[in-house]
Every structure is written in structure tokens, then in C-alpha cells.
Design a protein around this motif. Sequence first.
Motif, PDB file in Angstrom:
ATOM      1  N   HIS A 225       0.845  -1.192   0.000  1.00  0.00           N
ATOM      2  CA  HIS A 225       0.000   0.000   0.000  1.00  0.00           C
ATOM      3  C   HIS A 225       0.885   1.250   0.000  1.00  0.00           C
ATOM      4  N   THR A 244      -2.991   5.488   1.627  1.00  0.00           N
ATOM      5  CA  THR A 244      -3.941   5.910   0.602  1.00  0.00           C
ATOM      6  C   THR A 244      -5.080   4.920   0.499  1.00  0.00           C
ATOM      7  N   LYS A 246      -7.618   2.478  -1.011  1.00  0.00           N
ATOM      8  CA  LYS A 246      -7.602   1.579  -2.155  1.00  0.00           C
ATOM      9  C   LYS A 246      -8.972   0.938  -2.287  1.00  0.00           C
ATOM     10  N   GLN A 248     -11.684  -1.587  -3.240  1.00  0.00           N
ATOM     11  CA  GLN A 248     -11.712  -3.017  -3.497  1.00  0.00           C
ATOM     12  C   GLN A 248     -12.658  -3.312  -4.661  1.00  0.00           C
TER      13      GLN A 248
END
Length: 249
Positions: A225, A244, A246, A248
Motif C-alpha cells: 500500500h 492511501t 484503495k 476493493q
Amino acid sequence: MSSWKKDKTQKIHRERPQPEERRHLGMLERKKDYVERAKDFHKKEETIKKLKRKAEDRNPDEFYFNMTRTQKLDGEHQLRESEEPVVTEEQEKLISTQDRRYVLYRLSKELKKIEKLKQSLHMIDSDQKKNTHLIFVNSKKEAESFDAAKFFDTHPAFIDRAFNRPKLDALKTGTFSLNSEELESVMTAKDAAYRELTKRIDRARELKIIADKLESKLFALDKTHKKKCVVPETKESAAQYKFTFKRQK
């Protein structure tokens, strides 16, 4: 027989809409929208990498520290030492995890010793339940007129004490169960115990800071990440990272 014939009309496909409570977030993203957004993101990321590489290659006389670890053999620059690290990323994570477990073990031992010292020194914290002394009487009338100072044969100022509660006779005559030498030795031992408690509290605080720094180091080793250091590491606190978001699939 006409009822058995297949319906030639095309059925309208209706997609699930955005729920009413999430209407303020805008349109509900579909799979095709995610694919387009992902392609655009990776295209921009690749463009930024190429521009960075182009900026690095602009100045041919630019110095890199890697130049000091290379040598020219047969007209080609080669590294003097292996590019492979001595410790892999997994090994470094395992070492940091083991170190943090040991520090937490030491911290738990210190906290137990601190709690034992507090109990021996009659230090009652606000979050601990105070001891109660239950006294039985013969009638309700006797309970209403009950005098704790008279029952314990002491001054009302010493009622709240759970220890070292002197009697009235000792207060009047000034004679206590301990003589001056014994009292001095008791006070010396008590001062030593308080000094030990202070040192253990400081040691526990230092162990907590070390444990937090090791945990922050484990977060920094995570390469899956993207992260940004928002608060740098200090003597009293560990570094804080912001990862940050992310999305899914």
C-alpha cells in the motif's frame, strides 16, 4: 398453441440503483466504470514514471551514490557487490515482530510490578474499586445512630484511612506502637519503594514508546500500500503514516 410460443420482445435490463441513503455520494459505480477508471489511473501512473525517468536522464553529469559502488569491466559498469540485500523483506518483518513481542513481554512484567507496588503502598486509583468494611448491628435503630469513629476508637479525621489508623489513647499520650528508630526505618523503606515505583513507571513509558516505534517500523515495511508519513518520529512518540485509500473490487 399460441400461449406456448416464446415471447419475442426484448426484456429491459434494469440495474440496481444507488440506495436512497447513499444518494448524496452520486452515481453507483459499475464494473465497466471501474475498468475505465483503472485503465486511466494506470495510464497516468505510467506517464508519470516515464516523465520522472526522462527528467533523471536529462543531465548526463548528474551524480548518483550508486556510481561509487560500480567498476568498469570490458567497457561496462558493474556493481562491486551483489544487488541482493543481506536480509530479505520477510526476514526483516519477522525480526521486527519478534523484537516487538519481547518489548511487549517486558512491558507487561513492568506493569504487573507497578500494580503490585501500588497495592503495597496503598495507592488507590480512581478507576479501582475501593475496599469496604462491613459492620453488622443488632437493629435498624442502632444502624441509624452508628458512629464509626466511636466504634474504631479513633478520631473522625482518620476514618477514611484503610491503614495506620491510630487509637484515641495513642493520640492523647503521643505513644505509638513503633518507636522513633522503627518509624524511621519504615519511612526509609517507604521512600525507597516510591522511588522504585517512579523508576518502573518511567521504564514502562519508555518500553511503550519502543513498542510503538517497532509497530510503526512494521507499517513502513509494508510495500503493498502507498503511504505518507504525516507525523515524523520523535524521542517521545513513533512516526505516524497515512495510507492511501484503495478501492476493493
